[in-house]
Design a protein around this motif. Structure first.
Motif, PDB file in Angstrom:
ATOM      1  N   GLY A 183     -11.858  40.478  82.277  1.00  0.00           N
ATOM      2  CA  GLY A 183     -12.791  41.362  82.960  1.00  0.00           C
ATOM      3  C   GLY A 183     -14.146  40.726  83.200  1.00  0.00           C
ATOM      4  O   GLY A 183     -14.783  40.966  84.245  1.00  0.00           O
ATOM      5  N   ILE A 184     -14.611  39.929  82.253  1.00  0.00           N
ATOM      6  CA  ILE A 184     -15.899  39.244  82.421  1.00  0.00           C
ATOM      7  C   ILE A 184     -15.821  38.265  83.590  1.00  0.00           C
ATOM      8  O   ILE A 184     -16.721  38.202  84.433  1.00  0.00           O
ATOM      9  CB  ILE A 184     -16.293  38.527  81.115  1.00  0.00           C
ATOM     10  CG1 ILE A 184     -16.630  39.567  80.033  1.00  0.00           C
ATOM     11  CG2 ILE A 184     -17.493  37.602  81.343  1.00  0.00           C
ATOM     12  CD1 ILE A 184     -16.797  38.981  78.644  1.00  0.00           C
ATOM     13  N   ALA A 185     -14.716  37.514  83.667  1.00  0.00           N
ATOM     14  CA  ALA A 185     -14.531  36.585  84.771  1.00  0.00           C
ATOM     15  C   ALA A 185     -14.425  37.331  86.105  1.00  0.00           C
ATOM     16  O   ALA A 185     -14.986  36.907  87.121  1.00  0.00           O
ATOM     17  CB  ALA A 185     -13.285  35.741  84.533  1.00  0.00           C
ATOM     18  N   TYR A 186     -13.702  38.465  86.098  1.00  0.00           N
ATOM     19  CA  TYR A 186     -13.550  39.291  87.295  1.00  0.00           C
ATOM     20  C   TYR A 186     -14.911  39.786  87.774  1.00  0.00           C
ATOM     21  O   TYR A 186     -15.238  39.722  88.964  1.00  0.00           O
ATOM     22  CB  TYR A 186     -12.622  40.464  86.985  1.00  0.00           C
ATOM     23  CG  TYR A 186     -12.467  41.471  88.089  1.00  0.00           C
ATOM     24  CD1 TYR A 186     -11.494  41.309  89.075  1.00  0.00           C
ATOM     25  CD2 TYR A 186     -13.269  42.603  88.146  1.00  0.00           C
ATOM     26  CE1 TYR A 186     -11.341  42.238  90.093  1.00  0.00           C
ATOM     27  CE2 TYR A 186     -13.132  43.540  89.154  1.00  0.00           C
ATOM     28  CZ  TYR A 186     -12.168  43.349  90.121  1.00  0.00           C
ATOM     29  OH  TYR A 186     -12.023  44.277  91.129  1.00  0.00           O
ATOM     30  N   HIS A 187     -15.723  40.277  86.829  1.00  0.00           N
ATOM     31  CA  HIS A 187     -17.057  40.794  87.164  1.00  0.00           C
ATOM     32  C   HIS A 187     -17.925  39.700  87.780  1.00  0.00           C
ATOM     33  O   HIS A 187     -18.592  39.926  88.795  1.00  0.00           O
ATOM     34  CB  HIS A 187     -17.715  41.349  85.893  1.00  0.00           C
ATOM     35  CG  HIS A 187     -19.187  41.614  86.054  1.00  0.00           C
ATOM     36  ND1 HIS A 187     -19.678  42.750  86.640  1.00  0.00           N
ATOM     37  CD2 HIS A 187     -20.275  40.861  85.682  1.00  0.00           C
ATOM     38  CE1 HIS A 187     -20.993  42.709  86.642  1.00  0.00           C
ATOM     39  NE2 HIS A 187     -21.382  41.577  86.063  1.00  0.00           N
ATOM     40  N   ASP A 194     -23.787  34.986  87.264  1.00  0.00           N
ATOM     41  CA  ASP A 194     -23.466  34.301  86.010  1.00  0.00           C
ATOM     42  C   ASP A 194     -23.657  35.219  84.808  1.00  0.00           C
ATOM     43  O   ASP A 194     -23.394  34.825  83.666  1.00  0.00           O
ATOM     44  CB  ASP A 194     -24.359  33.059  85.836  1.00  0.00           C
ATOM     45  CG  ASP A 194     -24.037  31.980  86.859  1.00  0.00           C
ATOM     46  OD1 ASP A 194     -22.852  31.865  87.230  1.00  0.00           O
ATOM     47  OD2 ASP A 194     -24.970  31.273  87.289  1.00  0.00           O
ATOM     48  N   GLU A 195     -24.125  36.452  85.065  1.00  0.00           N
ATOM     49  CA  GLU A 195     -24.398  37.404  83.995  1.00  0.00           C
ATOM     50  C   GLU A 195     -23.126  38.142  83.577  1.00  0.00           C
ATOM     51  O   GLU A 195     -22.316  38.524  84.423  1.00  0.00           O
ATOM     52  CB  GLU A 195     -25.450  38.422  84.440  1.00  0.00           C
ATOM     53  CG  GLU A 195     -26.803  37.820  84.811  1.00  0.00           C
ATOM     54  CD  GLU A 195     -27.513  37.256  83.607  1.00  0.00           C
ATOM     55  OE1 GLU A 195     -27.366  37.843  82.510  1.00  0.00           O
ATOM     56  OE2 GLU A 195     -28.210  36.232  83.758  1.00  0.00           O
ATOM     57  N   ASP A 196     -22.972  38.356  82.256  1.00  0.00           N
ATOM     58  CA  ASP A 196     -21.854  39.167  81.763  1.00  0.00           C
ATOM     59  C   ASP A 196     -22.081  40.635  82.128  1.00  0.00           C
ATOM     60  O   ASP A 196     -23.243  41.093  82.232  1.00  0.00           O
ATOM     61  CB  ASP A 196     -21.733  39.052  80.242  1.00  0.00           C
ATOM     62  CG  ASP A 196     -21.212  37.697  79.793  1.00  0.00           C
ATOM     63  OD1 ASP A 196     -20.854  36.892  80.665  1.00  0.00           O
ATOM     64  OD2 ASP A 196     -21.176  37.460  78.572  1.00  0.00           O
ATOM     65  N   PRO A 197     -21.015  41.393  82.304  1.00  0.00           N
ATOM     66  CA  PRO A 197     -21.191  42.838  82.535  1.00  0.00           C
ATOM     67  C   PRO A 197     -21.754  43.508  81.287  1.00  0.00           C
ATOM     68  O   PRO A 197     -21.483  43.088  80.163  1.00  0.00           O
ATOM     69  CB  PRO A 197     -19.763  43.324  82.830  1.00  0.00           C
ATOM     70  CG  PRO A 197     -18.870  42.316  82.181  1.00  0.00           C
ATOM     71  CD  PRO A 197     -19.593  41.005  82.278  1.00  0.00           C
TER      72      PRO A 197
END
Length: 251
Positions: A183-187, A194-197
């Motif tokens: 999910g982090i990569a998808y976001h 480059d920011e995490d969700p």
């Protein structure tokens, strides 16, 4: 009327009546979706509906479509139902129903579900074989009781009938997704960042549907003597990784 930002617009039955009258919106926008959310996915969505409601085994059946909308998918659904000899009653606001374009005949039931349940059953006294409520549940519960909705679904079905409450945004599933590596990569890819969700697992979000609400729907259907299941969407659908479907079978 002018264009509106759908992402920042609170939608319910009355607001959709306004969207239906807004000539500046596209067919998909007037049912609450930016064009890129649905364009190119309608065939995959219809195939999933056909599979889950088992159209192949339902020749001669009657179907009630709750919150049918008026979009390319609405017209395509009527064509698909005609192919399988399934008669259709479309439920939505008078404004939305007037916009549905189809060469195939269908019944119109204007009004807000479940308020129109009695009228729907007057047209089908034994109940409906199939019931579809797609991408609508999260708007219906804003205006009413989730348990009243489930009870009405069960009452609208004839014994042996099946309902698909589809494309339900599940806040819990979304949080699980954006807490995972996938999910982090998808976001990051989707948002070009480059920011995490940011995920708040203890956030209180009013009028949102989560695991608890989905499980309550299933439990309510069970309590009335019917079968019910939470089922995933295939990855061919646009928001499969954060939405769920519910199937209810009337016993």
């Amino acid at each position: 009327m002018a264009k509106i930002d759908l992402a920042k617009t609170e939608l319910n039955y009355e607001r959709f009546r306004d969207l239906a009258k807004n000539a500046d919106l596209s067919e998909r926008e007037r049912i609450g979706f930016p064009d890129h959310y649905r364009s190119g996915f309608e065939n995959a969505i219809l195939d999933d509906i056909r599979t889950k409601l088992e159209f192949e085994y339902r020749s001669g059946a009657s179907m009630l479509d709750i919150g049918a909308g008026a979009s390319p998918m609405t017209s395509a659904l009527l064509k698909l139902a005609h192919k399988y000899n399934i008669s259709v009653a479309m439920n939505d606001s008078p404004e939305m129903l007037s916009l549905i374009e189809s060469e195939f005949s269908f019944e119109k039931i204007a009004g807000k579900f479940p308020d129109i349940l009695d009228e729907a059953l007057e047209k089908a006294p034994d109940g409906y074989d199939l019931l579809l409520c797609y991408s609508v549940l999260h708007y219906i519960i804003v205006d009413g009781s989730i348990f009243d909705f489930v009870d009405a679904i069960c009452l609208a079905l004839r014994p042996g009938g099946v309902a698909l409450i589809g494309d339900i945004p599940n806040l819990s599933k979304r949080k699980r997704l954006f807490s995972s590596k996938e999910g982090i990569a998808y976001h990051k890819q989707f948002m070009n960042t480059d920011e995490d969700p940011v995920v708040d697992h203890f956030e209180i979000k009013r009028n949102a549907i989560d695991d608890a609400v989905l499980n309550a729907i299933v439990a309510r259907a069970h309590a009335t003597g019917n079968d019910a299941y939470i089922v995933p969407q295939p990855r061919t659908l646009p928001m499969y990784n954060r939405r769920d479907d519910i199937i209810i079978q009337r016993r």
